[in-house]
Design an enzyme around this catalytic site. Structure first.
Site, mmCIF file in Angstrom:
data_model
loop_
_atom_site.group_PDB
_atom_site.id
_atom_site.type_symbol
_atom_site.label_atom_id
_atom_site.label_comp_id
_atom_site.label_asym_id
_atom_site.label_seq_id
_atom_site.Cartn_x
_atom_site.Cartn_y
_atom_site.Cartn_z
ATOM 1 N N ARG A 1 0.727 -7.660 9.891
ATOM 2 C CA ARG A 1 1.717 -6.703 10.393
ATOM 3 C C ARG A 1 1.102 -5.384 10.860
ATOM 4 N NH1 ARG A 1 5.276 -7.556 5.088
ATOM 5 N NH2 ARG A 1 3.266 -8.389 4.416
ATOM 6 N N GLU B 1 10.302 -13.739 -4.222
ATOM 7 C CA GLU B 1 9.959 -13.089 -2.954
ATOM 8 C C GLU B 1 11.218 -12.953 -2.107
ATOM 9 O OE1 GLU B 1 6.777 -11.758 -2.169
ATOM 10 O OE2 GLU B 1 6.967 -12.090 -4.315
HETATM 11 C C1 UD1 Z 1 3.255 -8.960 -2.615
HETATM 12 C C2 UD1 Z 1 4.052 -9.639 -3.727
HETATM 13 C C3 UD1 Z 1 5.447 -9.029 -3.787
HETATM 14 C C4 UD1 Z 1 5.360 -7.547 -3.977
HETATM 15 C C5 UD1 Z 1 4.475 -6.910 -2.890
HETATM 16 C C6 UD1 Z 1 4.225 -5.463 -3.213
HETATM 17 C C7 UD1 Z 1 3.185 -11.904 -3.831
HETATM 18 C C8 UD1 Z 1 3.453 -13.327 -3.525
HETATM 19 N N1 UD1 Z 1 4.136 -11.050 -3.474
HETATM 20 O O1 UD1 Z 1 3.904 -9.297 -1.385
HETATM 21 O O2 UD1 Z 1 6.180 -9.593 -4.852
HETATM 22 O O3 UD1 Z 1 6.658 -6.958 -3.933
HETATM 23 O O4 UD1 Z 1 3.198 -7.565 -2.820
HETATM 24 O O5 UD1 Z 1 3.591 -4.797 -2.128
HETATM 25 O O6 UD1 Z 1 2.186 -11.586 -4.423
HETATM 26 N N2 UD1 Z 1 -4.076 -10.894 -0.523
HETATM 27 C C9 UD1 Z 1 -5.237 -11.578 -0.804
HETATM 28 N N3 UD1 Z 1 -5.271 -12.928 -0.546
HETATM 29 C C10 UD1 Z 1 -4.212 -13.591 -0.034
HETATM 30 C C11 UD1 Z 1 -3.028 -12.881 0.240
HETATM 31 C C12 UD1 Z 1 -2.982 -11.528 -0.025
HETATM 32 O O7 UD1 Z 1 -6.223 -11.021 -1.252
HETATM 33 O O8 UD1 Z 1 -4.341 -14.805 0.161
HETATM 34 C C13 UD1 Z 1 -4.033 -9.447 -0.789
HETATM 35 C C14 UD1 Z 1 -3.739 -8.620 0.439
HETATM 36 O O9 UD1 Z 1 -4.958 -8.249 1.076
HETATM 37 C C15 UD1 Z 1 -2.996 -7.425 -0.131
HETATM 38 C C16 UD1 Z 1 -2.326 -7.965 -1.378
HETATM 39 O O10 UD1 Z 1 -2.979 -9.187 -1.676
HETATM 40 O O11 UD1 Z 1 -3.867 -6.381 -0.507
HETATM 41 C C17 UD1 Z 1 -0.845 -8.211 -1.184
HETATM 42 O O12 UD1 Z 1 -0.677 -9.131 -0.135
HETATM 43 P P1 UD1 Z 1 0.530 -9.032 0.867
HETATM 44 O O13 UD1 Z 1 0.437 -10.142 1.825
HETATM 45 O O14 UD1 Z 1 0.658 -7.663 1.418
HETATM 46 O O15 UD1 Z 1 1.749 -9.329 -0.148
HETATM 47 P P2 UD1 Z 1 3.265 -9.067 0.085
HETATM 48 O O16 UD1 Z 1 3.796 -10.116 0.964
HETATM 49 O O17 UD1 Z 1 3.466 -7.654 0.488
HETATM 50 CA CA CA Z 2 2.110 -5.974 0.817
#
Ligand code: UD1
Ligand code: CA
Length: 459
Positions: free
Chosen positions: A15, A153
């Site tokens: 995003r 979620e």
């Molecule tokens: C996540 C949470 C959500 C919470 C939100 C808060 C999950 C499934 N959901 O959603 O409940 O309200 O954060 O901001 O966890 N990342 C990795 N590897 C991956 C995917 C993500 O390292 O495979 C890292 C991203 O770089 C980021 C963090 O995890 O720093 C959160 O990932 P993001 O995709 O932003 O999660 P949200 O969909 O926002």
């Molecule tokens: Ca996030």
């Protein structure tokens, strides 16, 4: 309690619509990922694994040499998968903190509050905030006993669940054994086809472990950055907090609306920051210094009582006490302005030491030079420090006087107390107390101008 942390930084940040990984985008001058890492350090957690994936090398390079363990998640398959790949890094811990890498307002106190819940026997504790509009965040679903039953979620939530205002911030403290068992149960059966870390919560609660939600002290701590606009909003909050703290500590900020002071700068009480002053990097400003308007420091220091007037740029240099700079001066790296020295308008210094009480008041370039105390550098003086291949030094002694519009061809020395006549091109060393003049001597032709006028009048 043996506490280890896993920081999630492998996501692409789709995003953001940027080629750069999300966690390297800057919030108030620092990469986004720096903030959760600092919060962990503030909470006394030193064993930190950072999960990288998208542009992993760039992320690892930015945080290298600081004792973090990097774990690759390739390809990123969700936050739960990210913790799975970090298993080795957390083996043997009692408690595992998991922190999303995109939380620029997270505080150390919140991490400590989660660790306190763990110490009190909870199998898991997570940070939550309650928002009027919970948007795309995961919702905290509580069970009949008031404890956390699960996280859902937004895209997988029912309309009733979506109406819940309490959201999951993305910061958790887990009992290591409970986490380990719960991770093994994760399945990517959801709207995104990912392994959700949030599903671990339901697994732990279903297994009889107590899961608590701790409200963050400040609702802004829940702001996860997903877009450029959210990045800017986080910067605005960080910046306001920073300026507020400095003003509380006695820094005279005349116009907070146009002033920036980086997270790492040190500004003493009674320093005066006039409008449009920008202090970047690890700068230092001492008491009584007056900066601005329209001044930028980039990892520069300004000593007590020094003045930096309008429109100056100071980079990786040092201005000592009582010195005066500007207006319109450019001080480049490795420059030192000793106490009471003066740098005036349209003066550029690079890798130059200007001695105590020395002056370069107008229109000058000094590069690779050492200038003694009380020397006077006349308007338009230029050190020719570069011959097209290499840089050469210029030395100007104590009390020396360089006349206006002189060109000093380096390497060259003008010794203590010497004079250089205005308009000279100096290619040879000038001994102490000597006068060097190198310019065509003046010719005066009596009556020449009158004769010219008269001869023109004839035609
Ligand atoms: C996540 C949470 C959500 C919470 C939100 C808060 C999950 C499934 N959901 O959603 O409940 O309200 O954060 O901001 O966890 N990342 C990795 N590897 C991956 C995917 C993500 O390292 O495979 C890292 C991203 O770089 C980021 C963090 O995890 O720093 C959160 O990932 P993001 O995709 O932003 O999660 P949200 O969909 O926002
Ligand atoms: Ca996030």
């Amino acid at each position: 309690m043996d506490v280890r942390a896993v920081v999630l930084a492998a996501g692409k940040g789709t995003r953001m619509r940027s080629a750069r990984p999300k966690v390297l985008h800057r919030v108030h001058g620092l990469p986004l990922l720096e903030y959760p890492l600092r919060a962990l350090a503030g909470a006394g957690v030193s064993r930190v694994a950072v999960v990288t994936g998208h542009e992993a090398e760039a992320v690892e390079r930015s945080f290298a040499g600081r004792g973090f363990t990097f774990v690759r998640q390739d390809p990123p398959r969700g936050t739960g998968h990210a913790v799975m790949v970090a298993r080795e890094a957390i083996a043997g811990a009692d408690t595992v903190l998991v922190v999303n890498g995109d939380l620029p307002l997270l505080r150390a106190e919140s991490l400590r509050a989660l660790l306190a819940r763990r110490a009190a026997g909870d199998a898991a504790a997570l940070l939550s905030v309650t928002l009027p509009d919970a948007g795309a965040y995961g919702r905290v679903v509580r069970g009949a006993d008031g404890g956390v039953a699960r996280i859902v979620e937004a895209r997988d939530a029912s309309p009733e669940e979506r109406a819940i205002g309490e959201i999951n911030v993305g910061v958790y403290a887990f009992a290591a054994d409970a986490l380990e068992r719960a991770l093994a149960t994760l399945r990517p059966q959801n709207a995104q086809g990912e392994y959700y870390l949030t599903d671990v919560v339901a697994a732990i609660a279903a297994g009889g472990g107590r899961v608590s939600a701790v409200a963050a002290a400040d609702a802004d701590e829940g702001r996860g950055v997903n877009t450029v606009a959210e990045l800017a909003a986080a910067t605005a909050l960080r910046r306001a907090a920073r300026l507020h703290g400095l003003m509380e500590a006695g820094v005279a900020i005349e116009d907070p609306a146009s002033t920036w002071v980086s997270e790492d700068a040190v500004v003493a009480a009674d320093a005066v920051l006039r409008p449009f002053t920008v202090i970047d990097g690890a700068s230092r400003v001492e008491a009584g210094a007056v900066l601005g308007p329209f001044v930028r420091l980039e990892s520069a220091s300004v000593g007590a009582g020094a003045t930096v007037l309008d429109h100056c740029l100071l980079r990786e240099c040092q201005v000592e006490q009582g010195a005066t700079i500007g207006p319109f001066a450019h001080l480049r790296p490795e420059t030192v302005i000793e106490p009471g020295a003066k740098v005036g308008n349209f003066v550029e210094l690079k890798k130059t030491r200007l001695g105590a009480g020395a002056k370069a008041p107008h229109l000058t370039y000094l590069g690779d030079a050492v200038i003694g105390p009380k020397a006077n550098i006349g308007a338009g003086t230029i050190t020719c420090n570069y011959d097209g291949h290499a840089k050469h030094p210029t030395a100007i002694g104590a009390g020396a006087f360089v006349g206006s519009n002189s060109t000093l061809v380096a390497p060259v020395t003008i010794a203590d107390g010497a004079y250089v006549g205005a308009g000279s091109v100096i290619t040879k060393d000038v001994p102490a107390d000597a006068l060097a003049v190198s310019r065509p001597s003046q010719v005066v032709k009596e009556g020449w101008a009158r004769r010219r006028r008269e001869s023109r009048g004839k035609h």
